[in-house]
Design a protein around this motif. Structure first.
Motif, PDB file in Angstrom:
ATOM      1  N   GLU A  39     102.479 -30.388  40.558  1.00  0.00           N
ATOM      2  CA  GLU A  39     102.886 -29.383  39.488  1.00  0.00           C
ATOM      3  C   GLU A  39     104.076 -29.749  38.595  1.00  0.00           C
ATOM      4  O   GLU A  39     105.006 -30.351  39.296  1.00  0.00           O
ATOM      5  N   ARG A  40     103.803 -29.668  37.329  1.00  0.00           N
ATOM      6  CA  ARG A  40     104.923 -30.282  36.537  1.00  0.00           C
ATOM      7  C   ARG A  40     105.529 -28.830  35.867  1.00  0.00           C
ATOM      8  O   ARG A  40     104.386 -28.252  34.889  1.00  0.00           O
ATOM      9  N   PRO A  41     106.435 -28.595  35.966  1.00  0.00           N
ATOM     10  CA  PRO A  41     106.820 -27.301  35.259  1.00  0.00           C
ATOM     11  C   PRO A  41     106.875 -27.424  33.935  1.00  0.00           C
ATOM     12  O   PRO A  41     107.302 -28.568  33.241  1.00  0.00           O
ATOM     13  N   ARG A  42     106.813 -26.337  32.906  1.00  0.00           N
ATOM     14  CA  ARG A  42     107.085 -26.295  31.648  1.00  0.00           C
ATOM     15  C   ARG A  42     107.849 -24.869  31.285  1.00  0.00           C
ATOM     16  O   ARG A  42     107.908 -24.125  32.195  1.00  0.00           O
ATOM     17  N   ARG A  43     108.262 -24.836  30.148  1.00  0.00           N
ATOM     18  CA  ARG A  43     109.333 -24.024  29.967  1.00  0.00           C
ATOM     19  C   ARG A  43     108.709 -22.661  29.654  1.00  0.00           C
ATOM     20  O   ARG A  43     108.882 -21.548  30.107  1.00  0.00           O
ATOM     21  N   ARG A  44     107.545 -22.643  28.549  1.00  0.00           N
ATOM     22  CA  ARG A  44     107.052 -21.403  28.240  1.00  0.00           C
ATOM     23  C   ARG A  44     105.623 -21.034  28.641  1.00  0.00           C
ATOM     24  O   ARG A  44     105.223 -20.006  28.208  1.00  0.00           O
ATOM     25  N   ARG A  45     105.421 -22.132  29.462  1.00  0.00           N
ATOM     26  CA  ARG A  45     103.717 -21.823  29.804  1.00  0.00           C
ATOM     27  C   ARG A  45     103.683 -22.023  31.420  1.00  0.00           C
ATOM     28  O   ARG A  45     104.627 -22.497  32.039  1.00  0.00           O
TER      29      ARG A  45
END
Length: 123
Positions: A39-45
């Motif tokens: 899992e690669r975190p994203r800011r708004r999604r």
């Protein structure tokens, strides 16, 4: 089957690979279930997810046989034939048009005009 192990981006242990990584190594998942996920975190999604397979259970890619090669060539040729004018377009017909560009956009412009040319004024 329990929950999948989840690893952070670029922190998966050795022995796991994505489909693309397996393919680059000449392997395929070979029917095995997904073993883990990245899992690669994203800011708004929501996070980007990549599924991982075990390399030790992967099988070699099946070789391309002459019959499979002929079937693939025939299928690719069929994608180039316009269903309207039945001519080889010289490129793969886009599914959004469903026909070659000559049939989709009939040339109603005067002779010598081009779609890419802009009108020029003579001063």
């Amino acid at each position: 089957m329990g929950a999948l192990p989840v690893f952070r981006w670029r922190l998966a242990p050795d022995g796991y690979a994505t489909r693309r990584q397996l393919r680059a190594a000449g392997l395929r998942p070979g029917g095995q279930e997904v073993a883990a996920q990245l899992e690669r975190p994203r800011r708004r999604r929501g996070p980007l997810v990549a599924y991982l397979y075990r390399v030790d259970l992967a099988k070699p890619v099946r070789p391309m046989t002459p019959a499979r090669r002929a079937a693939l060539a025939k299928a690719n040729t069929a994608r180039r034939i316009c269903p309207e004018c039945r001519r080889d377009a010289g490129y793969v017909i886009p599914p959004s048009l469903g026909m070659c560009s000559a049939c989709a956009f009939p040339d109603n412009a005067p002779e010598g005009a081009s779609w890419n040319s802009s009108p020029t004024s003579v001063r």
